[in-house]
Each structure stands twice: as structure tokens, then as C-alpha cells.
Design a protein around this motif. Structure first.
Motif, mmCIF file in Angstrom:
data_model
loop_
_atom_site.group_PDB
_atom_site.id
_atom_site.type_symbol
_atom_site.label_atom_id
_atom_site.label_comp_id
_atom_site.label_asym_id
_atom_site.label_seq_id
_atom_site.Cartn_x
_atom_site.Cartn_y
_atom_site.Cartn_z
ATOM 1 N N LEU A 28 51.117 20.305 -19.483
ATOM 2 C CA LEU A 28 51.020 21.446 -18.358
ATOM 3 C C LEU A 28 50.211 22.516 -18.480
ATOM 4 O O LEU A 28 49.568 23.077 -17.567
ATOM 5 C CB LEU A 28 52.599 22.031 -18.098
ATOM 6 N N VAL A 29 50.034 23.110 -19.779
ATOM 7 C CA VAL A 29 49.113 24.178 -20.075
ATOM 8 C C VAL A 29 47.766 23.707 -19.859
ATOM 9 O O VAL A 29 46.808 24.147 -19.307
ATOM 10 C CB VAL A 29 49.378 24.418 -21.626
ATOM 11 N N LEU A 30 47.374 22.495 -20.254
ATOM 12 C CA LEU A 30 45.863 21.797 -19.946
ATOM 13 C C LEU A 30 45.899 21.663 -18.759
ATOM 14 O O LEU A 30 44.638 22.076 -17.957
ATOM 15 C CB LEU A 30 45.906 20.330 -20.956
ATOM 16 N N LYS A 31 46.557 21.325 -17.849
ATOM 17 C CA LYS A 31 46.365 21.131 -16.361
ATOM 18 C C LYS A 31 46.207 22.487 -15.849
ATOM 19 O O LYS A 31 45.438 22.684 -14.552
ATOM 20 C CB LYS A 31 47.735 20.513 -15.715
ATOM 21 N N THR A 32 47.054 23.649 -15.926
ATOM 22 C CA THR A 32 46.687 24.847 -15.610
ATOM 23 C C THR A 32 45.434 25.463 -15.879
ATOM 24 O O THR A 32 44.811 25.953 -14.924
ATOM 25 C CB THR A 32 47.958 25.652 -16.198
ATOM 26 N N ILE A 33 44.943 25.155 -16.925
ATOM 27 C CA ILE A 33 43.477 25.706 -17.268
ATOM 28 C C ILE A 33 42.282 24.834 -16.596
ATOM 29 O O ILE A 33 41.664 25.391 -16.060
ATOM 30 C CB ILE A 33 43.339 25.382 -18.766
ATOM 31 N N ASN A 34 42.617 23.321 -16.492
ATOM 32 C CA ASN A 34 41.481 22.799 -15.960
ATOM 33 C C ASN A 34 41.470 23.010 -14.273
ATOM 34 O O ASN A 34 40.588 22.683 -13.847
ATOM 35 C CB ASN A 34 41.850 21.259 -16.363
ATOM 36 N N ASP A 35 42.871 22.968 -13.863
ATOM 37 C CA ASP A 35 42.785 23.273 -12.290
ATOM 38 C C ASP A 35 42.202 24.290 -11.914
ATOM 39 O O ASP A 35 42.105 24.750 -10.607
ATOM 40 C CB ASP A 35 44.316 22.804 -11.794
ATOM 41 N N ASN A 36 42.350 25.404 -12.791
ATOM 42 C CA ASN A 36 42.158 26.889 -12.191
ATOM 43 C C ASN A 36 40.640 27.591 -13.036
ATOM 44 O O ASN A 36 40.273 28.660 -12.159
ATOM 45 C CB ASN A 36 43.200 27.687 -12.551
ATOM 46 N N LEU A 37 40.235 27.090 -14.117
ATOM 47 C CA LEU A 37 39.160 27.973 -14.584
ATOM 48 C C LEU A 37 38.045 27.198 -14.766
ATOM 49 O O LEU A 37 38.056 25.943 -15.110
ATOM 50 C CB LEU A 37 39.583 28.459 -16.039
ATOM 51 N N THR A 38 36.860 27.861 -14.858
ATOM 52 C CA THR A 38 35.383 27.059 -15.206
ATOM 53 C C THR A 38 35.093 27.472 -16.509
ATOM 54 O O THR A 38 34.173 26.779 -17.026
ATOM 55 C CB THR A 38 34.445 27.632 -14.058
ATOM 56 N N THR A 40 35.139 27.676 -20.908
ATOM 57 C CA THR A 40 35.589 26.581 -21.815
ATOM 58 C C THR A 40 36.870 27.138 -22.609
ATOM 59 O O THR A 40 36.760 28.379 -23.237
ATOM 60 C CB THR A 40 34.496 26.498 -22.665
ATOM 61 N N VAL A 41 37.961 26.679 -22.464
ATOM 62 C CA VAL A 41 39.023 26.984 -23.004
ATOM 63 C C VAL A 41 39.620 25.992 -24.119
ATOM 64 O O VAL A 41 39.440 24.962 -24.494
ATOM 65 C CB VAL A 41 40.208 27.260 -22.006
ATOM 66 N N ASP A 62 49.064 29.491 -29.414
ATOM 67 C CA ASP A 62 48.400 29.964 -30.811
ATOM 68 C C ASP A 62 46.857 29.769 -30.563
ATOM 69 O O ASP A 62 46.381 28.767 -30.440
ATOM 70 C CB ASP A 62 49.082 29.520 -31.920
ATOM 71 N N GLY A 63 46.258 30.883 -30.977
ATOM 72 C CA GLY A 63 44.715 30.720 -31.182
ATOM 73 C C GLY A 63 44.066 30.457 -29.863
ATOM 74 O O GLY A 63 43.020 29.561 -30.036
ATOM 75 N N LEU A 64 44.279 30.983 -28.577
ATOM 76 C CA LEU A 64 43.552 30.841 -27.429
ATOM 77 C C LEU A 64 42.360 31.423 -27.373
ATOM 78 O O LEU A 64 42.372 32.641 -27.827
ATOM 79 C CB LEU A 64 44.745 31.232 -26.465
ATOM 80 N N THR A 69 30.824 30.141 -19.371
ATOM 81 C CA THR A 69 29.615 29.489 -19.186
ATOM 82 C C THR A 69 28.676 30.340 -18.554
ATOM 83 O O THR A 69 28.863 31.511 -18.285
ATOM 84 C CB THR A 69 30.070 28.251 -18.038
ATOM 85 N N ALA A 70 27.596 29.914 -18.101
ATOM 86 C CA ALA A 70 26.544 30.540 -17.274
ATOM 87 C C ALA A 70 27.133 31.542 -16.398
ATOM 88 O O ALA A 70 27.953 30.961 -15.554
ATOM 89 C CB ALA A 70 25.382 29.471 -16.921
ATOM 90 N N PRO A 71 26.525 32.554 -15.768
ATOM 91 C CA PRO A 71 25.466 33.164 -16.504
ATOM 92 C C PRO A 71 25.525 34.041 -17.873
ATOM 93 O O PRO A 71 24.792 34.773 -18.315
ATOM 94 C CB PRO A 71 24.820 34.248 -15.548
ATOM 95 N N PHE A 72 26.852 33.697 -18.485
ATOM 96 C CA PHE A 72 27.272 34.500 -19.720
ATOM 97 C C PHE A 72 27.620 33.372 -20.720
ATOM 98 O O PHE A 72 28.639 33.434 -21.496
ATOM 99 C CB PHE A 72 28.555 35.252 -19.604
#
Length: 342
Positions: A28-38, A40-41, A62-64, A69-72
Motif C-alpha cells: 500500500l505504501v508503494l502504491k501510494t508513492i507510485n500513484d501520486n509522485l513523480t 524517486t522515493v 524508516d529511512g524515507l 527529477t528534472a529540473p532538480f
């Protein structure tokens, strides 16, 4: 024997549940990240405990780390040693079509680096954007997690805001903050406590350097009108006490202010409290006479073309202070300062 067997069975279930649900939580954590953010997490691990805050389940990440990504490209937006989520144990048994309602959030030992480049682009703009209007079409049940917050807490966090276009940097260090209230309601009272050290640099000039701020405030929140009202509150700037009254409203084009503030008492020691302790040599044992007052009003809209009216006064009359190990006092201090914008 029956009661003992039931208690033992429940205890064993609580011990075994983290192993049974850990994979589900991590997915669920991975899905939340992949569905919402561009961005690299990455994170070190996800843990689940049912005993730590029973009857609530506690999920810790832990350790998030969030890297832009571009332009930063390669810039780290967030590093957090621990992110904690609390929810009812029963939320773990929800089906795949129902989100888990998070009741508490903890962010601990984190560093947040916000950067705005010369073109005005911010590195925190990492949410995925759909071609169609996502707000209208996004179904709440498609989200792995949803917020039903009653309490949130930030511990020992550093926030750095750098705006390259205006050559400005704002740093909040040793930031500790928490809020309690029913954040699912549209109208609520939020009980907050905050402490931090604040620094501000503009075009190479340091205006604030590790100024200690604290604020305990009950804030009335009208989420429909986006109005935030100061109720019971007590603030300290270094050792200077202040109390606030009034409200702030968020507008489409900016913010509307109707605020007043003043020192709750008039001891001249309040003025010495503005001096950073590193330069004042400590205020313990210093004796003062005379009065010192601060009072101010801020009213109007802050937009791209307007600023609020200001009326800020600082005054002292026939004041003095004396350090205990020095033979003489500094006397006959008079201060009459006004900052006005009509």
C-alpha cells in the motif's frame, strides 16, 4: 481456563498480525508513492506493530528519502528517519476496495529542502498530473490511505526554503510542532504547540539568526471559508512574550489579514528578551526598571499587488538594566519607534 485461552489467543494474534499484514502494508505504501509522485522515493523498511499503541495499529516507515527529477535532478527534497502512521486495528481488515483511515501522523528527525529556481519553479511540485481534472474524477475508494486525522506531530525537523529568484533563504531549525483536533470536521478548534529556531537571509544580509520562537495556540479553523482565528495563545520571541488576536483568511489571490498583537505585560526585561542569548550573555540575574511595550495591527490583503496596512509600536520610558556582577546600570533608556504603512 476459557478466559485465559481467549486472552492468550488474542495476544498471540497481536504478535502474529504484523507478519501477516506487513506485506500488505508495504504494498500500500508503494502504491501510494507510485500513484501520486513523480520523484524517486526510497525507504529502508516498513514495520507494523499492534502492541505499541494498542488498540491502534502503528505503521512506521524508516529511512524515507525523496529525490527530485528534472529540473532538480538529484536534489533531495526530504530525508526522514521515521514516519509513523496510526490507525484503528480494524482498518487492517478492510478489503482492497476500501482505504485505510489514518488517525495520527508522526514525522521525526527529518530534513526538508524546498528550492525555487530562477524561473519560479519549485522542487516540491512533484505530484502526478493527469490530462483530465483529477480532483473531479479521483474516487476516494481508489486511494490506499485516507486521512481521518485527530493528531499530528513533527519532531526535531529542519526546513530550509531557498528562493533563487529573490535571493532569499528562510531556515526553521529544531522544529517541534503538534496539533490535536478533529481534522475531519469543516469547523474545528486545533490545539497546537510549536518551538523552533528561525533564521532569515535576504540578498546576502542576515536579518534573523537562530531566533528562538515558541507558540502555544488554540486556532479556530473554518475549512469552508478558509478562515483561521487565534483564540487562546501565548508566543515567545526569544524571551519576549506576545499574544495574538484576530484571523487570517486564504484567498484565491493571496491572504487577508486582520491581526493584532501586544505584550501581555510591560516589564523592560521583555526588550532584553529580543536579544539573542548568544549575544546577551544570559538574562539570569539581570535587574530592570521601567516599562517596555510592543503593540501592533496588521490589516488588509497580501497579494501580488497589495500589502496590508501596518501599525507597529515599540516604546520604553526611563528604563534601566543592570547585570549582577557589574558595578553600574545602564539608565535613562528611552525608545519610541513606529512602523507605519497606511
Amino acid at each position: 481456563l476459557w478466559i485465559g485461552g481467549v486472552v492468550l489467543g488474542i495476544f498471540l494474534l497481536l504478535l502474529a498480525a504484523p507478519f501477516l499484514f506487513k506485506g500488505k502494508i508495504q504494498d500500500l505504501v508503494l502504491k501510494t508513492i507510485n500513484d501520486n509522485l513523480t520523484a524517486t522515493v526510497s525507504f529502508d523498511k516498513v514495520n507494523l506493530s499492534l502492541l505499541k499503541n494498542f488498540p491502534k495499529a502503528t505503521v512506521t516507515i524508516d529511512g524515507l528519502t525523496i529525490v527530485n527529477t528534472a529540473p532538480f535532478q538529484g536534489d533531495t527534497l526530504l530525508q526522514a528517519q521515521t514516519i509513523g502512521l496510526q490507525m484503528s486495528v480494524m482498518e487492517l481488515f478492510n478489503g482492497a476496495d476500501k482505504p485505510m483511515n489514518i488517525e495520527e501522523i508522526l514525522l521525526k528527525d527529518a530534513a526538508i529542502h524546498v528550492l525555487v529556481n530562477e524561473q519560479g519553479i519549485a522542487n516540491y511540485d512533484i505530484a502526478l498530473k493527469d490530462e483530465e481534472d483529477k480532483e473531479e474524477e479521483e474516487d476516494k475508494e481508489d486511494k490506499p490511505f485516507s486521512l481521518a486525522l485527530q493528531h499530528y506531530q513533527i519532531e526535531n525537523t529542519k526546513i530550509t526554503y531557498t528562493d533563487l529568484s529573490s535571493k532569499m533563504q528562510f531556515i526553521i531549525d529544531e522544529f517541534n510542532h503538534e496539533g490535536k483536533g478533529n481534522l475531519t470536521a469543516n469547523i474545528l478548534d486545533l490545539d497546537t504547540k510549536s518551538k523552533a529556531k528561525v533564521s532569515f537571509v535576504m540578498d546576502g544580509t542576515s536579518f534573523l539568526n537562530q531566533v528562538q520562537l515558541s507558540l502555544d495556540a488554540m486556532i479556530g479553523m473554518d475549512m469552508d471559508q478558509q478562515i483561521y482565528t487565534f483564540k487562546e495563545n501565548k508566543a515567545l520571541i526569544n524571551q519576549l512574550p506576545l499574544q495574538f488576536d484576530g484571523k487570517v483568511q486564504l484567498l484565491e489571490e493571496g491572504q487577508a489579514f486582520d491581526l493584532s498583537f501586544a505584550t501581555p505585560d510591560s516589564d523592560f526585561k521583555n526588550f532584553l528578551g529580543l536579544i539573542p542569548e548568544a549575544y546577551a550573555g544570559g538574562l539570569k540575574g539581570v535587574t530592570t526598571t521601567g516599562e517596555f511595550k510592543v503593540a501592533g495591527q496588521v490589516k488588509g490583503n497580501l497579494t501580488e499587488t497589495t500589502i496590508p496596512t501596518l501599525a507597529i509600536e515599540m516604546a520604553a520610558n526611563k528604563a534601566s538594566f543592570k547585570y549582577p556582577d557589574l558595578p553600574k546600570a545602564v539608565e535613562q533608556i528611552v525608545l519610541d519607534m513606529q512602523i507605519m504603512n497606511k
